[in-house]
Design a protein around this motif. Sequence first.
Motif, PDB file in Angstrom:
ATOM      1  N   ALA A 181       0.829  -1.206   0.000  1.00 21.68           N
ATOM      2  CA  ALA A 181       0.000   0.000   0.000  1.00 21.68           C
ATOM      3  C   ALA A 181       0.868   1.263   0.000  1.00 21.68           C
ATOM      4  N   VAL A 182       1.965   1.245   0.744  1.00 20.62           N
ATOM      5  CA  VAL A 182       2.861   2.409   0.768  1.00 20.62           C
ATOM      6  C   VAL A 182       3.486   2.629  -0.611  1.00 20.62           C
ATOM      7  N   LEU A 183       3.956   1.557  -1.225  1.00 14.55           N
ATOM      8  CA  LEU A 183       4.540   1.701  -2.561  1.00 14.55           C
ATOM      9  C   LEU A 183       3.499   2.172  -3.567  1.00 14.55           C
ATOM     10  N   SER A 184       2.273   1.673  -3.443  1.00 15.18           N
ATOM     11  CA  SER A 184       1.212   2.124  -4.345  1.00 15.18           C
ATOM     12  C   SER A 184       0.915   3.608  -4.149  1.00 15.18           C
ATOM     13  N   GLY A 185       0.903   4.070  -2.894  1.00 13.11           N
ATOM     14  CA  GLY A 185       0.640   5.477  -2.639  1.00 13.11           C
ATOM     15  C   GLY A 185       1.697   6.384  -3.246  1.00 13.11           C
ATOM     16  N   PHE A 186       2.975   6.026  -3.096  1.00 13.41           N
ATOM     17  CA  PHE A 186       4.030   6.861  -3.657  1.00 13.41           C
ATOM     18  C   PHE A 186       4.090   6.725  -5.177  1.00 13.41           C
ATOM     19  N   ARG A 187       3.685   5.572  -5.708  1.00  9.96           N
ATOM     20  CA  ARG A 187       3.639   5.428  -7.160  1.00  9.96           C
ATOM     21  C   ARG A 187       2.600   6.376  -7.753  1.00  9.96           C
ATOM     22  N   GLN A 188       1.433   6.448  -7.123  1.00 11.65           N
ATOM     23  CA  GLN A 188       0.415   7.376  -7.611  1.00 11.65           C
ATOM     24  C   GLN A 188       0.846   8.820  -7.400  1.00 11.65           C
ATOM     25  N   ALA A 189       1.574   9.077  -6.308  1.00  6.86           N
ATOM     26  CA  ALA A 189       2.061  10.436  -6.083  1.00  6.86           C
ATOM     27  C   ALA A 189       3.031  10.858  -7.180  1.00  6.86           C
ATOM     28  N   TRP A 190       3.903   9.960  -7.614  1.00  5.79           N
ATOM     29  CA  TRP A 190       4.842  10.309  -8.684  1.00  5.79           C
ATOM     30  C   TRP A 190       4.118  10.525  -9.996  1.00  5.79           C
ATOM     31  N   GLU A 191       3.093   9.712 -10.268  1.00  3.23           N
ATOM     32  CA  GLU A 191       2.342   9.864 -11.511  1.00  3.23           C
ATOM     33  C   GLU A 191       1.590  11.192 -11.551  1.00  3.23           C
ATOM     34  N   GLN A 192       1.234  11.737 -10.380  1.00  5.11           N
ATOM     35  CA  GLN A 192       0.524  13.011 -10.313  1.00  5.11           C
ATOM     36  C   GLN A 192       1.367  14.041  -9.562  1.00  5.11           C
ATOM     37  N   TRP A 193       2.662  14.021  -9.821  1.00  5.64           N
ATOM     38  CA  TRP A 193       3.569  14.821  -9.011  1.00  5.64           C
ATOM     39  C   TRP A 193       3.286  16.326  -9.062  1.00  5.64           C
ATOM     40  N   PRO A 194       2.963  16.929 -10.185  1.00  5.39           N
ATOM     41  CA  PRO A 194       2.687  18.373 -10.121  1.00  5.39           C
ATOM     42  C   PRO A 194       1.588  18.714  -9.117  1.00  5.39           C
ATOM     43  N   GLU A 195       0.535  17.907  -9.075  1.00  6.39           N
ATOM     44  CA  GLU A 195      -0.537  18.171  -8.106  1.00  6.39           C
ATOM     45  C   GLU A 195      -0.043  17.976  -6.684  1.00  6.39           C
ATOM     46  N   VAL A 196       0.740  16.922  -6.448  1.00  2.79           N
ATOM     47  CA  VAL A 196       1.246  16.654  -5.097  1.00  2.79           C
ATOM     48  C   VAL A 196       2.206  17.747  -4.659  1.00  2.79           C
ATOM     49  N   ALA A 197       3.063  18.199  -5.558  1.00  2.00           N
ATOM     50  CA  ALA A 197       4.047  19.224  -5.193  1.00  2.00           C
ATOM     51  C   ALA A 197       3.381  20.536  -4.830  1.00  2.00           C
ATOM     52  N   ARG A 198       2.239  20.847  -5.466  1.00  2.00           N
ATOM     53  CA  ARG A 198       1.538  22.098  -5.143  1.00  2.00           C
ATOM     54  C   ARG A 198       0.668  21.975  -3.904  1.00  2.00           C
ATOM     55  N   ASP A 199       0.436  20.774  -3.442  1.00  2.00           N
ATOM     56  CA  ASP A 199      -0.438  20.577  -2.291  1.00  2.00           C
ATOM     57  C   ASP A 199       0.213  21.141  -1.033  1.00  2.00           C
ATOM     58  N   PRO A 200      -0.548  21.860  -0.183  1.00  2.00           N
ATOM     59  CA  PRO A 200       0.045  22.373   1.055  1.00  2.00           C
ATOM     60  C   PRO A 200       0.438  21.279   2.032  1.00  2.00           C
ATOM     61  N   ASP A 201      -0.098  20.073   1.880  1.00  2.00           N
ATOM     62  CA  ASP A 201       0.253  18.952   2.752  1.00  2.00           C
ATOM     63  C   ASP A 201       0.512  17.725   1.880  1.00  2.00           C
ATOM     64  N   PRO A 202       1.685  17.621   1.249  1.00  2.00           N
ATOM     65  CA  PRO A 202       1.942  16.473   0.364  1.00  2.00           C
ATOM     66  C   PRO A 202       1.856  15.137   1.093  1.00  2.00           C
ATOM     67  N   GLU A 203       2.319  15.106   2.332  1.00  2.00           N
ATOM     68  CA  GLU A 203       2.252  13.856   3.086  1.00  2.00           C
ATOM     69  C   GLU A 203       0.805  13.432   3.315  1.00  2.00           C
ATOM     70  N   GLY A 204      -0.076  14.400   3.540  1.00  2.00           N
ATOM     71  CA  GLY A 204      -1.488  14.071   3.689  1.00  2.00           C
ATOM     72  C   GLY A 204      -2.086  13.527   2.409  1.00  2.00           C
ATOM     73  N   TRP A 205      -1.633  14.039   1.260  1.00  2.00           N
ATOM     74  CA  TRP A 205      -2.103  13.525  -0.028  1.00  2.00           C
ATOM     75  C   TRP A 205      -1.745  12.054  -0.168  1.00  2.00           C
ATOM     76  N   VAL A 206      -0.482  11.724   0.122  1.00  2.00           N
ATOM     77  CA  VAL A 206      -0.043  10.334   0.005  1.00  2.00           C
ATOM     78  C   VAL A 206      -0.732   9.474   1.064  1.00  2.00           C
ATOM     79  N   ARG A 207      -0.907  10.015   2.260  1.00  2.00           N
ATOM     80  CA  ARG A 207      -1.532   9.237   3.348  1.00  2.00           C
ATOM     81  C   ARG A 207      -2.936   8.785   2.966  1.00  2.00           C
ATOM     82  N   ALA A 208      -3.712   9.671   2.361  1.00  2.00           N
ATOM     83  CA  ALA A 208      -5.071   9.299   1.971  1.00  2.00           C
ATOM     84  C   ALA A 208      -5.057   8.149   0.968  1.00  2.00           C
TER      85      ALA A 208
END
Length: 401
Positions: A173-200
Motif C-alpha cells: 500500500a505504501v509503494l502504491s501510494g508513492f507510485r500514484q504520487a509520482w504519476e501526479q507529481w505536479p498536483e502533489v508538489a503544489r499541495d500544502p500537505d503532500p504527506e497528507g495527499w499520500v496518506r489518503a
Amino acid sequence: MTHALPSAADRRLLRERAGLTRAQAAARLGVSAQTLRAWERGRSRPHGRGLEAYAGLLTELTREGTGAGAVDVPRPVTAAPPAEIPHPVAATPPADIPRPVAAPPTTPASAHATTTAQAALAPLTALAPPADEPLPLPGPPETAFATLYARAAPGLLRQAYLLTSRPRVALAAVLSGFRQAWEQWPEVARDPDPEGWVRAVVHESALSPWRGFGGRGRRAAPADAGQAALAGALLRLPPPHRRVVLLYEGVGLDLPETAAEVEASTPAAAHRLLHARESLTAALPELADHPEQLAVRLRAFLAEGEVPGRPAPLSPETALADVRLSGRARTGAALTVAGLLAASTLYAVATTDSTPPPPPATEVDGTLTPAPGPPHPATTRDRPPAEGPGTGPGRLVPLGG
C-alpha cells in the motif's frame, strides 16, 4: 481586491452548520463538488469570480450562524492577498477538536445527537501535540520526491499495518501510494500537505479488499504484548471506524479534517470515533480509567513501533527507480494492448468477405423469381448442350430392307 477566507476546517463547519450538502453548496457556487471538496480540505484555493462567490456564500452562512449562536468563525473580509499557503491539516492542535458542530435548526434530533457526541469527546482530547507542520519540498521533482519519501514512508508503513495487521499488504500500500504520487507529481508538489495527499491514498489502498489476494494477506502480530493487544483491538473495528481512530488519535488531525479525509460529515466522524472508543475500551479495560492512553499508545507505535517481519520500505533512490519503472511498464503494456487491438481489427477487416449476399427471391403468380441483381457467371451446368457430330446421343436410323 482579494478576499481572505476562513480556514479550510471552518469553511466545512459553516456549510455543515447551515445544513448544506457539498453538492448543494457547489451548485450555488457554480462549481463541481470535487472542486468544493478541494477548497474545504485546503488542497486548492479559489480565484477570480469563484473566490468572490465563495467569500459571499461564507459571509452569508456566517451571519446566519451568528444569529443562531453557533460556532464563532472568522468572517471573510476584504484584505490584502495572503502571503502564504493555508496551513496544512496537521498544524491544528488536537485541543481544537471538540468544536461545537450544530446541525440545522430544522433537524433537532440530529443537533441533539451531535451535541451529545461533542460533549462525550470533550474530556477525551489527546494531550500530545500533533506532528510538526510539513516542510516544503525543495529542488527538482526527483529530489523533492526522495525527500517526501524518506520523511513519510516509515510512518505510513506503520499506519497501513495498524489498518490491516498484514505487513506485506502494508508495504504494498505504501509503494502504491508513492507510485500514484509520482504519476501526479505536479498536483502533489503544489499541495500544502503532500504527506497528507499520500496518506489518503495509502489508507484507501491498504483497506482495499483486493489487497489480501496474491499470498500477501497473512496477518502477523507484534512481538510486544501491549502493541499486539492494541493491533488486535483495532482490527476488530469496522474499517471506517479504524481509520477515524488512527487519524484522530494517532496522526493528530482535528475532527473536521478527519471527517474531510474519510469523506464523511463531521457529526458522522464524531459518532464513529465514539463507537470505536467504546469498543476499544471493552477490549482494553485499562483505557476506562485512562482514556488518554489510547492516543499515547497509538502515537508511540507510529513513531517507533516495529512492524512484524520488519518489512522496511525501499530506499528513496530504489523507490524512485521502482515508480519510474512501473510507469514505463504501464505505458508499454498500454501500447502493447493498443497494438494488439489494432492488429486484430486489421486482420478481421482483411479476412472478411466483402461481397454482399444476394437479394432474396420474390414470388410472382406462385413462381419464385430471382430478384434482380448482377448476372452470375455461367457454369457448365447452365450451358445448353452443344450441337454437332460426335456430341449427344446417337440417332436411330431405320435399317434398309
